[in-house]
Write a protein that holds these residues in place. Structure first.
Motif, PDB file in Angstrom:
ATOM      1  N   ASP A 124      30.173  53.402  34.502  1.00 13.42           N
ATOM      2  CA  ASP A 124      29.004  52.673  34.000  1.00 13.42           C
ATOM      3  C   ASP A 124      28.983  51.223  34.475  1.00 13.42           C
ATOM      4  OD1 ASP A 124      28.104  54.878  32.120  1.00 13.42           O
ATOM      5  OD2 ASP A 124      30.138  54.510  31.386  1.00 13.42           O
ATOM      6  N   PHE A 125      30.146  50.681  34.773  1.00 10.30           N
ATOM      7  CA  PHE A 125      30.223  49.286  35.190  1.00 10.30           C
ATOM      8  C   PHE A 125      31.405  49.114  36.136  1.00 10.30           C
ATOM      9  CE2 PHE A 125      31.590  44.781  34.320  1.00 10.30           C
ATOM     10  CZ  PHE A 125      30.479  44.174  34.889  1.00 10.30           C
ATOM     11  N   ILE A 126      31.133  48.591  37.325  1.00  7.42           N
ATOM     12  CA  ILE A 126      32.170  48.316  38.311  1.00  7.42           C
ATOM     13  C   ILE A 126      32.001  46.871  38.764  1.00  7.42           C
ATOM     14  CG2 ILE A 126      33.158  48.935  40.555  1.00  7.42           C
ATOM     15  CD1 ILE A 126      31.881  51.715  40.225  1.00  7.42           C
ATOM     16  N   HIS A 127      33.092  46.114  38.758  1.00  7.54           N
ATOM     17  CA  HIS A 127      32.993  44.726  39.216  1.00  7.54           C
ATOM     18  C   HIS A 127      34.009  44.458  40.314  1.00  7.54           C
ATOM     19  CE1 HIS A 127      36.574  43.430  36.853  1.00  7.54           C
ATOM     20  NE2 HIS A 127      36.113  44.262  35.934  1.00  7.54           N
ATOM     21  N   MET A 128      33.567  43.667  41.300  1.00  9.14           N
ATOM     22  CA  MET A 128      34.384  43.303  42.455  1.00  9.14           C
ATOM     23  C   MET A 128      34.283  41.790  42.605  1.00  9.14           C
ATOM     24  SD  MET A 128      32.703  46.304  44.810  1.00  9.14           S
ATOM     25  CE  MET A 128      33.951  46.478  46.058  1.00  9.14           C
ATOM     26  N   ILE A 129      35.244  41.066  42.055  1.00 11.14           N
ATOM     27  CA  ILE A 129      35.182  39.609  42.030  1.00 11.14           C
ATOM     28  C   ILE A 129      36.066  39.033  43.126  1.00 11.14           C
ATOM     29  CG2 ILE A 129      35.609  37.537  40.652  1.00 11.14           C
ATOM     30  CD1 ILE A 129      35.094  39.171  38.144  1.00 11.14           C
ATOM     31  N   GLN A 130      35.452  38.396  44.098  1.00 11.71           N
ATOM     32  CA  GLN A 130      36.175  37.677  45.145  1.00 11.71           C
ATOM     33  C   GLN A 130      37.237  38.549  45.828  1.00 11.71           C
ATOM     34  OE1 GLN A 130      34.682  35.033  45.983  1.00 11.71           O
ATOM     35  NE2 GLN A 130      35.211  33.240  44.809  1.00 11.71           N
ATOM     36  N   MET A 131      36.895  39.818  46.126  1.00  8.92           N
ATOM     37  CA  MET A 131      37.905  40.672  46.746  1.00  8.92           C
ATOM     38  C   MET A 131      37.454  41.312  48.070  1.00  8.92           C
ATOM     39  SD  MET A 131      36.521  43.849  46.321  1.00  8.92           S
ATOM     40  CE  MET A 131      37.903  44.792  46.931  1.00  8.92           C
ATOM     41  N   LEU A 132      36.188  41.232  48.412  1.00 11.64           N
ATOM     42  CA  LEU A 132      35.724  41.884  49.635  1.00 11.64           C
ATOM     43  C   LEU A 132      36.229  41.195  50.906  1.00 11.64           C
ATOM     44  CD1 LEU A 132      32.043  42.985  48.870  1.00 11.64           C
ATOM     45  CD2 LEU A 132      34.029  44.446  49.263  1.00 11.64           C
ATOM     46  N   TYR A 133      36.847  40.020  50.747  1.00 10.05           N
ATOM     47  CA  TYR A 133      37.446  39.350  51.908  1.00 10.05           C
ATOM     48  C   TYR A 133      38.655  40.121  52.433  1.00 10.05           C
ATOM     49  CZ  TYR A 133      35.265  35.679  49.031  1.00 10.05           C
ATOM     50  OH  TYR A 133      34.425  34.961  48.231  1.00 10.05           O
ATOM     51  N   TYR A 134      39.243  40.961  51.581  1.00 12.07           N
ATOM     52  CA  TYR A 134      40.543  41.558  51.896  1.00 12.07           C
ATOM     53  C   TYR A 134      40.464  43.051  52.215  1.00 12.07           C
ATOM     54  CZ  TYR A 134      41.582  37.125  49.697  1.00 12.07           C
ATOM     55  OH  TYR A 134      41.588  35.795  49.382  1.00 12.07           O
ATOM     56  N   VAL A 135      39.294  43.540  52.577  1.00 11.17           N
ATOM     57  CA  VAL A 135      39.145  44.934  52.989  1.00 11.17           C
ATOM     58  C   VAL A 135      38.750  44.970  54.467  1.00 11.17           C
ATOM     59  CG1 VAL A 135      38.468  45.637  50.663  1.00 11.17           C
ATOM     60  CG2 VAL A 135      36.693  45.073  52.327  1.00 11.17           C
TER      61      VAL A 135
END
Length: 292
Positions: free
Chosen positions: A137-148
């Motif tokens: 129902d809720f997914i959060h991605m805080i300041q992490m897409l730099y590392y994929v």
């Protein structure tokens, strides 16, 4: 990397030291708290309508401070709700701190924590291997897409896990921030080619627009005092420069031309302003909220 630089993420101790200094010198946590308290409650009302339990994923949750603030707002908006929370975090140190924080925080009985010491891509592989069809129902991605390696694929996968009324919240530096200008100018020299690293909300919006994926966009004003970056040899200035460039010992390893160019850009009005003799970097964040 495209150059001989070593990425700051390769040295966890120096990264954490520079990150703590960044938090001291910036208003980043405050602007995220404003978003959590001002915008998320309305989102929680929508996703929780008619439900007694919510499934949540925190991707790159770190030590959990922001997670627990979100759950506090969720509880206020949805009293009586229970939460199944999947924590996805590759750092054992961060997971340990998260668990300690949970143990010291009262009244969290309504949350069931599942700890996943893994990267986002490892979680995706694990999920697909198990052929799970559970929705969130809720997914959060805080300041992490730099590392994929592939932020677009990562966003697409986690969006595919959303329930009918679910929401995916992505927080990154804004494409209009000083970071955006720095990375557009020096991407080839600074950015690690093994991970996305230099991605902003502007990059993600371009991807979403091309795919016709609707989203809501929020700009979160934030700033950071980088004055010491311009004092040669200043310990805090060197740490901040490392954090801004994501390079270990940037001042020691950069050519005189690159070092001068980066410092000139950091002082440029496109990146910073001057307030009472201090150099204040534009650290604005962007938030993208995606439907299923």
């Amino acid at each position: 990397m495209a150059s001989s630089f070593r990425s700051l993420v390769e040295d966890e101790n120096r990264y954490l030291k520079s990150f703590r200094l960044f938090l001291e010198r910036s208003s980043e946590h405050q602007c995220m708290q404003d978003f959590i308290q001002g915008v998320l409650p309305e989102i929680f009302t929508k996703i929780g309508k008619g439900k007694s339990s919510l499934n949540v994923i925190g991707v790159g949750s770190g030590a959990g401070e922001m997670d627990l603030q979100m759950f506090s707002q969720m509880r206020l908006k949805l009293p009586g709700i229970t939460v199944n929370n999947e924590v996805v975090e590759p750092s054992g140190d961060m997971l340990f701190k998260y668990k300690v924080l949970v143990s010291k925080t009262p009244n969290l009985e309504y949350i069931h924590f599942t700890w996943n010491k893994m990267t986002a891509s490892e979680f995706e592989s694990h999920w697909k291997e198990r052929n799970l069809d559970k929705k969130f129902d809720f997914i959060h991605m805080i300041q992490m897409l730099y590392y994929v390696k592939d932020p677009e694929a990562t966003v697409s996968f986690f969006r595919s896990l959303l329930s009918e009324n679910g929401r995916l919240v992505i927080i990154l530096v804004s494409g209009q921030s000083g970071w955006g200008k720095l990375w557009r100018t020096y991407r080839a020299e600074l950015c690690n080619t093994e991970i996305s690293q230099c991605v902003t909300t502007g990059d993600i919006k371009t991807f979403l627009d091309a795919k016709g994926i609707p989203y809501k966009n929020y700009e979160l004003p934030s700033k950071m005092d980088i004055t010491e970056c311009f004092t040669e040899g200043d310990e805090k200035g060197e740490l901040l420069l490392d954090f801004l460039t994501e390079v270990i010992d940037f001042s020691k390893n950069a050519s005189p031309e690159l070092k001068a160019g980066v410092k000139a850009l950091l002082r440029h009005p496109d990146c910073s302003s001057e307030e009472d003799g201090r150099v204040i970097f534009n650290n604005n964040l962007g938030v993208l909220v995606l439907d299923p």
